[in-house]
Design a protein around this motif. Structure first.
Motif, short mmCIF file in Angstrom:
data_model
loop_
_atom_site.label_atom_id
_atom_site.label_comp_id
_atom_site.label_asym_id
_atom_site.label_seq_id
_atom_site.Cartn_x
_atom_site.Cartn_y
_atom_site.Cartn_z
N PRO A 59 13.80 4.17 3.76
CA PRO A 59 14.30 5.14 4.86
C PRO A 59 14.41 4.27 6.38
O PRO A 59 13.96 3.35 6.68
CB PRO A 59 13.02 5.94 5.21
N ARG A 60 15.17 4.90 7.44
CA ARG A 60 15.43 4.23 8.42
C ARG A 60 14.23 4.08 9.27
O ARG A 60 14.04 3.20 10.03
CB ARG A 60 16.45 4.83 9.32
N SER A 61 13.59 5.14 9.02
CA SER A 61 12.15 5.13 9.80
C SER A 61 11.06 5.61 8.92
O SER A 61 11.13 6.73 8.02
CB SER A 61 12.18 6.04 11.10
N ILE A 62 10.01 4.97 8.92
CA ILE A 62 8.65 5.36 7.92
C ILE A 62 7.71 5.90 8.92
O ILE A 62 7.07 5.12 9.97
CB ILE A 62 8.42 4.31 7.11
N LYS A 63 7.09 6.96 8.73
CA LYS A 63 5.90 7.52 9.51
C LYS A 63 4.72 6.96 8.79
O LYS A 63 4.39 7.36 7.26
CB LYS A 63 5.84 8.98 9.48
N GLY A 64 3.53 6.54 9.31
CA GLY A 64 2.50 6.23 8.65
C GLY A 64 1.30 7.01 9.51
O GLY A 64 0.55 6.30 10.17
N GLU A 65 0.98 8.29 9.07
CA GLU A 65 0.18 9.04 9.63
C GLU A 65 -1.23 8.44 9.00
O GLU A 65 -1.55 8.44 8.11
CB GLU A 65 0.19 10.46 9.46
N GLY A 66 -2.14 8.08 10.08
CA GLY A 66 -3.40 7.41 9.74
C GLY A 66 -3.52 6.01 9.03
O GLY A 66 -4.39 5.52 8.49
N ALA A 67 -2.21 5.64 8.98
CA ALA A 67 -2.03 4.29 8.34
C ALA A 67 -2.67 3.12 9.27
O ALA A 67 -2.38 1.81 8.78
CB ALA A 67 -0.60 4.10 7.71
N GLY A 68 -2.76 3.03 10.39
CA GLY A 68 -2.98 1.92 11.28
C GLY A 68 -4.40 1.72 11.23
O GLY A 68 -5.25 2.29 10.67
N PRO A 69 -4.91 0.62 11.90
CA PRO A 69 -6.43 0.43 11.99
C PRO A 69 -7.13 1.47 12.59
O PRO A 69 -6.78 2.15 13.46
CB PRO A 69 -6.35 -0.75 12.98
#
Length: 250
Positions: A59-69
């Motif tokens: 995908p052109r943009s990927i959402k990572g809810e809660g995926a960061g530190p």
């Protein structure tokens, strides 16, 4: 003679009943359908590289809810897609040797950057020539021997000229993740680094970089989260596409 004939007839009826019952039981429990569906899904997955639009796989943009530190949200934007290719020169020699038993049908890659454009991540889907048994054997070997955590078996990045990932070369690799899928002829991976081109002398697996208390520069920057987050979401998207294709063809 009549009692013998009657007994023989009873045996035939009983045998047919047992066979019919077994077949009916298999149908009712879905065992045959499940096996067929599994085979169909495996075949469908192996053919996706030439039939699915690139925006669906990457995908052109990927959402990572809660995926960061610390559970922070992340957003990754695609900056480049590599032409689909063979695996020639795509991996370091040792990794190429480790993956050789599966064969290389096609390799698809894309590179993403985070919202701040300070990190870059290449994600790849290697479509293999292996059957399900061979893929399971390769997965077992990578898991039991820890091959997915060895720095000398890191995947290579895709550095696209003219983009924020233009300086993302072998020396800039900081964290990575690699997964041999157990139910598809696919190996998914991702490798992350800093967008400013700085070299990393001590790269570490994403799993290590994501551990609480990790103090390395890649860990503090959240590069492990980038590699793992993007790889997981691309893999999930692949599975959804396989499921949809299987349901459509059934």
């Amino acid at each position: 003679m009549r009692p013998r004939a009657a007994a023989a007839a009873a045996c035939v009826v009983l045998g047919l009943g047992l066979i019919g019952g077994a077949a009916t039981g298999s149908w009712l429990t879905g065992e045959s359908d499940a096996a067929g569906s599994s085979r169909n899904a495996y075949v469908e997955a192996g053919e996706l590289w030439h039939s699915v639009p690139v925006d669906e796989l990457f995908p052109r943009s990927i959402k990572g809810e809660g995926a960061g530190p610390g559970g922070a949200d992340r957003t990754w934007n695609r900056v480049a897609v590599a032409p689909d290719s063979t695996c020639k020169d795509a991996f370091d020699p040792l990794l190429r040797k480790a993956l050789a038993p599966a064969g290389c049908l096609r390799l698809l890659r894309a590179t993403y950057t985070d919202a701040t454009r300070s990190h870059v991540t290449t994600v790849g889907l290697l479509f293999t020539k292996a059957d399900a048994e061979a893929m399971r054997a390769l997965r077992t070997r990578f898991t039991e021997e820890g091959l997915d955590a060895r720095p000398d078996l890191m995947p290579r990045p895709y550095a696209a000229e003219g983009t924020v990932a233009g300086d993302f070369g072998d020396l800039q690799r900081a964290t990575w993740t690699l997964s041999v899928l157990p139910d598809a002829p696919v190996i998914a991976y991702a490798v992350s680094g800093f967008a400013d081109g700085r070299a990393v002398t001590d790269p570490e697996p994403a799993a290590e970089a994501m551990k609480a208390g990790a103090t390395s520069a890649p860990a503090q920057a959240g590069l492990g989260n980038d590699a793992k987050g993007i790889a997981d979401r691309v893999e999930r998207g692949l599975r959804k596409t396989v499921t949809a294709a299987t349901e459509k063809s059934s």
